[in-house]
Each structure stands twice: as structure tokens, then as C-alpha cells.
Design an enzyme around this catalytic site. Structure first.
Site, short mmCIF file in Angstrom:
data_model
loop_
_atom_site.label_atom_id
_atom_site.label_comp_id
_atom_site.label_asym_id
_atom_site.label_seq_id
_atom_site.Cartn_x
_atom_site.Cartn_y
_atom_site.Cartn_z
N ASN A 48 0.86 -1.18 0.00
CA ASN A 48 0.00 0.00 0.00
C ASN A 48 0.90 1.23 0.00
OD1 ASN A 48 -1.81 2.04 0.49
ND2 ASN A 48 -2.38 1.36 2.56
N GLY A 223 2.92 2.32 10.78
CA GLY A 223 3.85 3.44 10.60
C GLY A 223 4.63 3.81 11.85
P1 13P Z 1 3.26 0.44 7.61
O1 13P Z 1 3.79 -0.84 7.00
O2 13P Z 1 3.98 1.66 7.11
O3 13P Z 1 3.19 0.36 9.08
O4 13P Z 1 1.76 0.62 7.08
C1 13P Z 1 0.88 -0.44 7.22
C2 13P Z 1 -0.36 -0.13 6.49
O5 13P Z 1 -1.10 0.76 6.88
C3 13P Z 1 -0.65 -0.89 5.28
O6 13P Z 1 -1.93 -0.64 4.83
#
Ligand code: 13P
Length: 303
Positions: A48, A223
Site C-alpha cells: 500500500n 507506521g
Molecule cells: P506500515 O507498514 O507503514 O506500518 O503501514 C501499514 C499499512 O497501513 C498498510 O496498509
């Protein structure tokens, strides 16, 4: 249909999957058996990209770089026939979808949309309809991502309409669910997931469930670099299956592919994918680096 019944490590060996960045070509003939033959759920890895990268040129570079790395990897299961190997999906921002698709389709990788509106057409400035993303080749659509829920006020009712619209147009929703930090602290993870699954999938038939993927993404892990430990994530995945079993039946529960999402990296993917009920990952930040995402889709399950 239990992954635990068959060691994923053994499966990786069956598929002759080389180590992630290896370019060593193992020429020994490999008898490839499909996940279907092995009675397993096919792994699904998705990237994503969220609102990244900044320009079309950067997006195409990323897609090209990712495919080039996969092409270098001997025996990668991520670009082999889709039925037998890991399914890979990219979710670029809307303006880049078509061109990214042209690049990655050659490697058997599909593209999806990060969002659609649930109305078919009309005066909804700024919105994008399911028919539109379908017409540019999207196979999947993310529904219920926590950033949509919190920043854009997507309610469970709206998410449910979206899931149904995506299915109506012959695409596959990846329904994202998961608890916030506050809910985690209150120890109500399971209740939150059960509530989201039941509301977001209301009215979706057993037949349609074949085209649904669920992504468990604890919001506190997104994140933040705080990846949920594999055992705990697996417990939640098992619980989600028990909810699906009550809503539908055991067949739906056991065949549903459930991804984990939240700070997945090359360092954490192998442990996650070794779990019995984790069938793939939904990756944000790391999917913006061709080498990291290539390693993730070529996970090396631990025993
Ligand atoms: P991260 O891998 O950056 O934590 O994001 C996960 C996410 O929201 C995927 O949809």
C-alpha cells in the site's frame, strides 16, 4: 485447510524458493505443487503506497525497480504462476495505477485502488467510482483502512457499502480492521475486530466471501515501527476466523485469507509468515523500497 498441518518451510523447499536476494540458479528440477494441491491458503502480499511517491516518474521507477529485483531472483515464487505461488498486489495512488499496471502485469502482479466511493456516478467532486478503477485494471480495492476511518471519517456503514460495491463490480475488497492504541490498552482488541467484521461484511454472501481478503492491522503498529509480535497477531487471526465461522461457517473461516499489516519489514516478515493463521502482509512504508518489498514477497518461513 490448516496451514499448520503442512510446514511452510517444507512448502518453500518444494517450490525451490531461493534465498531472498540470491541470484543463484538452482537448476535442479523442482516439482512445483500449487497451494490448491497442497490444500493451503495462497499467500498474498500487498504493498500500500498510500500518498507516495511524489511524482509519476518516481512511481514508475519504484515499479520497475521492484520488477527488476524479482527478475533477478532465482526461483522466486512471487512472479510464478499465480495459482501456485505468492500473490502480489500493489496499491499505487490513483494517477499512477494504469502505468504501474503496465509495468508489473508482466510479472503476474496485480494492482488495486486504495479507495473508492460507494456511489456509481454523479456529482461527488473528488471521488472515484468502482467502475472507474475496474476499467483501468484494478483487481483489488482497500476498504476500511484505519487512515480512512480516522482521517476521512469512513464509518462501518460506509465501509460496508464500499465492500458490497467492490464485489458488485467483480473486484476483491481487502477489508482492513484493527484496534487503536486506546482499544489495545483497554484489552478489547477481539471485541473491536469482531464488531468491525460483522458490520463491514453485513449482507455479504458466502459465495461473495470467496473474493474477500481481510487485513488485520493494529492501528498502533501502523507506521510506528512497533510490529505486533507474531504469536499475538496469530491469536487475533484465529479469533477472526472464529467470528467468520459463526457468521458463515467453518469452510469460509478456514479458506479466508487474513493478512497482517503494521510496520512489516524484511526482518519481521519471516516470523509472521511462519504463523498458522497469517496468510500474507499488507505493507506500507517498506513497500516504497523495491529491495525491502522484494524481500518481503519472497519471505522465508521459519519452522
Ligand atoms: P506500515 O507498514 O507503514 O506500518 O503501514 C501499514 C499499512 O497501513 C498498510 O496498509
Amino acid at each position: 485447510m490448516k496451514l499448520s498441518n503442512i510446514s511452510l518451510l517444507a512448502t518453500a523447499a518444494l517450490y525451490g524458493r531461493a534465498s531472498a536476494f540470491s541470484t543463484v540458479n538452482n537448476n535442479a528440477p523442482v516439482t512445483r505443487r500449487t497451494y490448491t494441491e497442497l490444500n493451503m491458503r495462497q499467500p498474498i502480499m500487498a504493498g500500500n503506497w498510500k500518498m507516495n511517491p511524489a511524482t509519476e516518474a518516481d512511481a514508475l521507477n519504484l515499479a520497475n525497480g521492484f520488477c527488476a529485483l524479482l527478475n533477478e531472483m532465482a526461483d522466486t515464487c512471487a512472479m510464478d504462476d499465480k495459482e501456485g505461488c505468492t500473490e502480489v498486489v500493489l496499491f499505487p495512488p490513483f494517477p499512477f495505477i494504469s502505468k504501474v499496471k503496465d509495468i508489473v502485469a508482466k510479472n503476474g502482479i496485480s494492482v488495486g485502488a486504495q479507495q473508492v466511493y460507494y456511489e456509481d456516478k454523479g456529482a461527488f467532486t473528488g471521488s472515484v467510482a468502482a467502475s472507474m478503477v475496474k476499467s483501468v485494471g484494478c483487481e483489488y480495492v482497500l476498504c476500511g483502512h484505519s487512515e480512512r476511518r480516522t482521517l476521512f471519517s469512513d464509518s462501518d456503514v460506509n465501509i460496508n457499502s464500499k465492500v458490497k460495491k467492490v464485489l458488485e463490480f467483480g473486484m476483491k475488497p481487502i477489508l482492513c480492521i484493527g484496534e487503536t492504541q486506546e482499544e489495545y490498552d483497554l484489552k478489547i482488541t477481539k471485541e473491536v475486530c469482531a464488531m468491525q467484521v460483522s458490520k463491514d461484511l453485513a449482507g455479504v454472501s458466502k459465495q461473495e466471501m470467496k473474493n474477500v481478503v481481510i487485513a488485520y492491522e493494529p492501528v498502533w503498529a501502523i507506521g510506528t515501527g512497533l510490529v505486533c509480535d507474531a504469536e499475538s497477531a496469530n491469536e487475533v487471526h484465529k479469533y477472526i476466523r472464529s467470528v467468520l465461522s459463526k457468521m458463515y461457517d467453518d469452510e469460509v473461516a478456514q479458506s479466508m485469507r487474513i493478512q497482517y499489516g503494521g510496520s512489516v519489514t524484511p526482518d519481521s516478515v519471516d516470523g509472521l509468515m511462519a504463523m498458522s493463521d497469517i496468510d500474507g502482509c499488507l505493507v506500507g512504508g517498506a513497500s516504497l523500497y523495491a529491495d525491502k518489498f522484494a524481500r518481503i514477497v519472497n519471505f522465508q518461513p521459519l519452522e
